[in-house]
Write a protein that holds these residues in place. Structure first.
Motif, PDB file in Angstrom:
ATOM      1  N   ALA A  62       0.894  -1.292   0.125  1.00  0.00           N
ATOM      2  CA  ALA A  62       0.077   0.065  -0.056  1.00  0.00           C
ATOM      3  C   ALA A  62       0.889   1.396   0.030  1.00  0.00           C
ATOM      4  CB  ALA A  62      -1.041  -0.058   1.069  1.00  0.00           C
ATOM      5  N   GLU A  63       1.657   1.449   0.823  1.00  0.00           N
ATOM      6  CA  GLU A  63       2.622   2.354   0.905  1.00  0.00           C
ATOM      7  C   GLU A  63       3.659   2.657  -0.168  1.00  0.00           C
ATOM      8  OE1 GLU A  63       1.279   4.044   3.535  1.00  0.00           O
ATOM      9  OE2 GLU A  63       3.508   4.917   3.546  1.00  0.00           O
ATOM     10  N   ILE A  64       4.116   1.341  -0.901  1.00  0.00           N
ATOM     11  CA  ILE A  64       4.966   1.794  -2.130  1.00  0.00           C
ATOM     12  C   ILE A  64       3.932   2.136  -3.281  1.00  0.00           C
ATOM     13  CG2 ILE A  64       6.273   0.550  -3.905  1.00  0.00           C
ATOM     14  CD1 ILE A  64       7.318  -1.324  -1.509  1.00  0.00           C
ATOM     15  N   SER A  65       2.903   1.483  -3.221  1.00  0.00           N
ATOM     16  CA  SER A  65       1.797   2.096  -4.575  1.00  0.00           C
ATOM     17  C   SER A  65       1.522   3.496  -4.235  1.00  0.00           C
ATOM     18  CB  SER A  65       0.390   1.099  -4.325  1.00  0.00           C
ATOM     19  OG  SER A  65       0.735  -0.047  -4.369  1.00  0.00           O
ATOM     20  N   ARG A  66       1.181   3.915  -3.138  1.00  0.00           N
ATOM     21  CA  ARG A  66       0.584   5.139  -3.407  1.00  0.00           C
ATOM     22  C   ARG A  66       1.698   6.334  -3.121  1.00  0.00           C
ATOM     23  NH1 ARG A  66      -0.870   7.729   2.156  1.00  0.00           N
ATOM     24  NH2 ARG A  66       0.115   6.633   3.630  1.00  0.00           N
ATOM     25  N   HIS A  67       3.108   5.943  -2.683  1.00  0.00           N
ATOM     26  CA  HIS A  67       4.152   7.079  -2.583  1.00  0.00           C
ATOM     27  C   HIS A  67       4.736   7.018  -4.061  1.00  0.00           C
ATOM     28  CE1 HIS A  67       3.488   8.512   1.255  1.00  0.00           C
ATOM     29  NE2 HIS A  67       3.321   7.185   1.945  1.00  0.00           N
ATOM     30  N   ARG A  68       4.995   5.941  -4.564  1.00  0.00           N
ATOM     31  CA  ARG A  68       5.915   5.764  -5.892  1.00  0.00           C
ATOM     32  C   ARG A  68       5.062   5.788  -6.909  1.00  0.00           C
ATOM     33  NH1 ARG A  68      10.672   1.681  -5.834  1.00  0.00           N
ATOM     34  NH2 ARG A  68      10.264   1.065  -3.646  1.00  0.00           N
ATOM     35  N   PHE A  69       3.801   5.267  -7.191  1.00  0.00           N
ATOM     36  CA  PHE A  69       3.266   4.851  -8.397  1.00  0.00           C
ATOM     37  C   PHE A  69       2.139   5.634  -8.723  1.00  0.00           C
ATOM     38  CE2 PHE A  69       6.184   1.375  -7.624  1.00  0.00           C
ATOM     39  CZ  PHE A  69       6.873   1.374  -8.670  1.00  0.00           C
TER      40      PHE A  69
ATOM     41  N   VAL B  48      -1.010   1.118  19.884  1.00  0.00           N
ATOM     42  CA  VAL B  48      -0.095  -0.020  19.351  1.00  0.00           C
ATOM     43  C   VAL B  48       0.839   0.274  18.171  1.00  0.00           C
ATOM     44  CG1 VAL B  48       0.205  -2.636  18.901  1.00  0.00           C
ATOM     45  CG2 VAL B  48      -1.665  -1.890  20.475  1.00  0.00           C
ATOM     46  N   ARG B  49       2.102   0.218  17.962  1.00  0.00           N
ATOM     47  CA  ARG B  49       2.685   0.806  17.069  1.00  0.00           C
ATOM     48  C   ARG B  49       3.643  -0.512  16.665  1.00  0.00           C
ATOM     49  NH1 ARG B  49       4.546   6.688  19.042  1.00  0.00           N
ATOM     50  NH2 ARG B  49       2.875   7.545  18.951  1.00  0.00           N
ATOM     51  N   ALA B  50       4.028  -0.401  15.481  1.00  0.00           N
ATOM     52  CA  ALA B  50       5.197  -1.290  14.917  1.00  0.00           C
ATOM     53  C   ALA B  50       5.699  -0.860  13.643  1.00  0.00           C
ATOM     54  CB  ALA B  50       4.492  -2.872  14.776  1.00  0.00           C
ATOM     55  N   ARG B  51       6.768  -1.311  13.350  1.00  0.00           N
ATOM     56  CA  ARG B  51       7.506  -1.142  12.005  1.00  0.00           C
ATOM     57  C   ARG B  51       7.928  -2.407  11.356  1.00  0.00           C
ATOM     58  NH1 ARG B  51      11.743   3.960  13.065  1.00  0.00           N
ATOM     59  NH2 ARG B  51      12.786   2.058  13.888  1.00  0.00           N
ATOM     60  N   GLY B  52       8.079  -2.268  10.002  1.00  0.00           N
ATOM     61  CA  GLY B  52       8.640  -3.658   9.368  1.00  0.00           C
ATOM     62  C   GLY B  52       7.768  -4.824   9.660  1.00  0.00           C
ATOM     63  N   ILE B  78      -6.639   3.142  12.584  1.00  0.00           N
ATOM     64  CA  ILE B  78      -5.350   2.559  12.314  1.00  0.00           C
ATOM     65  C   ILE B  78      -4.752   3.469  11.117  1.00  0.00           C
ATOM     66  CG2 ILE B  78      -4.435   0.473  11.110  1.00  0.00           C
ATOM     67  CD1 ILE B  78      -7.077  -1.137  11.752  1.00  0.00           C
ATOM     68  N   ALA B  79      -3.554   3.807  11.362  1.00  0.00           N
ATOM     69  CA  ALA B  79      -2.917   4.573  10.328  1.00  0.00           C
ATOM     70  C   ALA B  79      -1.659   3.755  10.054  1.00  0.00           C
ATOM     71  CB  ALA B  79      -2.486   5.753  10.805  1.00  0.00           C
ATOM     72  N   ILE B  80      -1.174   4.051   8.562  1.00  0.00           N
ATOM     73  CA  ILE B  80       0.069   3.473   8.119  1.00  0.00           C
ATOM     74  C   ILE B  80       0.661   4.578   7.490  1.00  0.00           C
ATOM     75  CG2 ILE B  80      -0.861   0.952   7.761  1.00  0.00           C
ATOM     76  CD1 ILE B  80      -1.149   1.920   4.693  1.00  0.00           C
ATOM     77  N   SER B  81       2.127   4.093   7.584  1.00  0.00           N
ATOM     78  CA  SER B  81       2.920   5.295   7.121  1.00  0.00           C
ATOM     79  C   SER B  81       4.231   4.814   6.666  1.00  0.00           C
ATOM     80  CB  SER B  81       3.101   6.202   8.253  1.00  0.00           C
ATOM     81  OG  SER B  81       3.578   5.744   9.338  1.00  0.00           O
ATOM     82  N   SER B  82       5.392   5.549   5.952  1.00  0.00           N
ATOM     83  CA  SER B  82       6.673   5.154   5.943  1.00  0.00           C
ATOM     84  C   SER B  82       7.427   5.831   6.639  1.00  0.00           C
ATOM     85  CB  SER B  82       6.720   5.268   4.303  1.00  0.00           C
ATOM     86  OG  SER B  82       5.787   4.550   3.655  1.00  0.00           O
ATOM     87  N   GLU B  83       8.698   5.306   7.243  1.00  0.00           N
ATOM     88  CA  GLU B  83       9.716   6.105   7.992  1.00  0.00           C
ATOM     89  C   GLU B  83      10.731   5.786   7.392  1.00  0.00           C
ATOM     90  OE1 GLU B  83       8.955   4.691  12.372  1.00  0.00           O
ATOM     91  OE2 GLU B  83       7.097   5.521  12.262  1.00  0.00           O
ATOM     92  N   GLU B  84      11.747   6.743   7.510  1.00  0.00           N
ATOM     93  CA  GLU B  84      13.152   6.392   6.958  1.00  0.00           C
ATOM     94  C   GLU B  84      13.950   6.125   8.207  1.00  0.00           C
ATOM     95  OE1 GLU B  84      15.201   9.681   4.878  1.00  0.00           O
ATOM     96  OE2 GLU B  84      14.338   8.786   3.038  1.00  0.00           O
ATOM     97  N   GLY B  90      25.218   3.812   6.822  1.00  0.00           N
ATOM     98  CA  GLY B  90      25.144   5.402   6.815  1.00  0.00           C
ATOM     99  C   GLY B  90      23.899   5.695   5.569  1.00  0.00           C
ATOM    100  N   THR B  91      23.467   4.518   4.948  1.00  0.00           N
ATOM    101  CA  THR B  91      22.550   4.739   3.690  1.00  0.00           C
ATOM    102  C   THR B  91      21.331   4.857   4.619  1.00  0.00           C
ATOM    103  OG1 THR B  91      22.254   2.418   3.574  1.00  0.00           O
ATOM    104  CG2 THR B  91      23.841   3.363   2.018  1.00  0.00           C
ATOM    105  N   ARG B  92      20.113   5.220   3.806  1.00  0.00           N
ATOM    106  CA  ARG B  92      19.012   5.333   4.454  1.00  0.00           C
ATOM    107  C   ARG B  92      17.910   4.489   3.627  1.00  0.00           C
ATOM    108  NH1 ARG B  92      19.074   9.517   8.019  1.00  0.00           N
ATOM    109  NH2 ARG B  92      16.825   9.502   8.052  1.00  0.00           N
ATOM    110  N   SER B  93      17.086   3.620   4.359  1.00  0.00           N
ATOM    111  CA  SER B  93      15.999   3.270   3.948  1.00  0.00           C
ATOM    112  C   SER B  93      14.605   3.484   4.312  1.00  0.00           C
ATOM    113  CB  SER B  93      16.241   1.747   3.662  1.00  0.00           C
ATOM    114  OG  SER B  93      16.721   0.970   5.087  1.00  0.00           O
ATOM    115  N   LYS B  94      13.589   2.850   3.468  1.00  0.00           N
ATOM    116  CA  LYS B  94      12.365   3.367   4.142  1.00  0.00           C
ATOM    117  C   LYS B  94      11.815   1.902   4.483  1.00  0.00           C
ATOM    118  CE  LYS B  94      10.574   7.222   2.006  1.00  0.00           C
ATOM    119  NZ  LYS B  94       9.389   7.821   1.324  1.00  0.00           N
TER     120      LYS B  94
END
Lengths: 104, 104
Positions: A62-69, B48-52, B78-84, B90-94
């Motif tokens: 869901a996140e990749i679809s709406r942010h990137r495409f 309740v929060r979680a990543r990945g 319920i909210a979904i988001s992307s975090e860096e 030293g690289t960054r990923s989402k």
């Protein structure tokens, strides 16, 4: 376009409603492609569904679809639920499920 | 009751607001206990929060908490988001994240 859907869950569900992408064990981009294709074919909303460990991947899709495409798409609704599944030995166990509705 | 929270994410976040349960790699029941304790201590809502990969576990925790332990609690949001995040090299990923708000 039933071929866009993931076969594993289709077999147990019987029929798949339109504009639903079932998330299985393939890489996220496979499902992102399915979501983007549906929007490009004119869909106003697409439901991304997953159970168990695939739930994390559904959020990624869901996140990749709406942010990137498809940037004009927003998360319209997210529902979580518990489903009962039958194990091979005849016992039943509960598994969590998620349905993320993306809409433009 | 900071001891109820999972240490991994607390270290990167700095401070943790009240009534938040961060889901890590422990068994789901550890976090269910944290949620139930907060409600028993008078909280009107718990996030309740979680990543990945822990996102699936967060849904399990929310579902187990409301179905088995605190029956008057509903899913408020319920909210979904992307975090860096910063990698060790030293690289960054989402990474995707979820926040499930349970309320009574």
């Amino acid at each position: 376009m039933a071929g866009d859907y993931n076969g594993e869950q289709m077999a147990t569900d019987g029929s798949i409603p339109e504009n639903v992408v079932l998330i299985g064990k393939k890489p996220p981009m496979n499902y992102v492609l399915a979501v983007v294709t549906q929007f490009n074919n004119g869909a106003r909303s697409v439901k991304v569904r997953a159970r168990g460990n695939a739930i994390s991947r559904a959020v990624d899709v869901a996140e990749i679809s709406r942010h990137r495409f498809v940037n004009d798409v927003r998360v319209e609704n997210i529902a979580i639920s518990s489903e009962e599944i039958s194990n091979e030995d005849g016992t039943r166990s509960k598994v969590s499920a998620i349905e993320i509705t993306l809409a433009r």
